[in-house]
Scaffold this motif. Structure first.
Motif, PDB file in Angstrom:
ATOM      1  N   LEU A  46       0.822  -1.207   0.000  1.00  0.00           N
ATOM      2  CA  LEU A  46       0.000   0.000   0.000  1.00  0.00           C
ATOM      3  C   LEU A  46       0.858   1.259   0.000  1.00  0.00           C
ATOM      4  N   THR A  47       0.309   2.333  -0.555  1.00  0.00           N
ATOM      5  CA  THR A  47       0.965   3.636  -0.474  1.00  0.00           C
ATOM      6  C   THR A  47       0.753   4.177   0.940  1.00  0.00           C
ATOM      7  N   GLN A  48       1.462   5.247   1.261  1.00  0.00           N
ATOM      8  CA  GLN A  48       1.275   5.853   2.582  1.00  0.00           C
ATOM      9  C   GLN A  48      -0.168   6.317   2.762  1.00  0.00           C
ATOM     10  N   ALA A  49      -0.735   6.926   1.750  1.00  0.00           N
ATOM     11  CA  ALA A  49      -2.110   7.419   1.850  1.00  0.00           C
ATOM     12  C   ALA A  49      -3.094   6.263   2.038  1.00  0.00           C
ATOM     13  N   GLN A  50      -2.901   5.192   1.309  1.00  0.00           N
ATOM     14  CA  GLN A  50      -3.791   4.037   1.423  1.00  0.00           C
ATOM     15  C   GLN A  50      -3.684   3.392   2.810  1.00  0.00           C
ATOM     16  N   PHE A  51      -2.459   3.214   3.263  1.00  0.00           N
ATOM     17  CA  PHE A  51      -2.248   2.560   4.547  1.00  0.00           C
ATOM     18  C   PHE A  51      -2.775   3.418   5.692  1.00  0.00           C
TER      19      PHE A  51
END
Length: 96
Positions: A46-51
């Motif tokens: 996951l990307t930082q935003a997704q996580f």
């Protein structure tokens, strides 16, 4: 508080003073391993935003964890520890 418990507390405080003043070494030391937020996130792909959205925190907080400026505490630390050991279970549970 009964007298016996009070005396145990007083004794403990007296023993702690020299340790706090570095005059004596502690008889035992506890260490806590902190979950590595970045490796957990990367393991999940996951990307930082997704996580951050998945675990309910801000991207900035996640960045602070990943850069070592702050450490996750409480439930965030527990969730990261679970995600570290059981990534698929966390994805399934939080995406449901």
């Amino acid at each position: 508080m009964n007298e016996q418990l009070f005396q145990q507390l007083v004794t403990s405080i007296k023993q702690g003073g020299p340790i706090l003043r570095s005059q004596k070494k502690a008889s035992r030391k506890r260490t806590h391993e902190w979950p590595d937020a970045q490796s957990v996130r990367e393991k999940l792909g996951l990307t930082q935003a997704q996580f951050a959205a998945l675990i309910g925190t801000s991207v900035r907080t996640l960045q602070n964890w990943e850069q070592g400026h702050r450490r996750p505490e409480g439930t965030a630390r527990a969730l990261l520890r679970i995600a570290e050991r059981h990534p698929q279970a966390v994805l399934e549970a939080l995406h449901a």
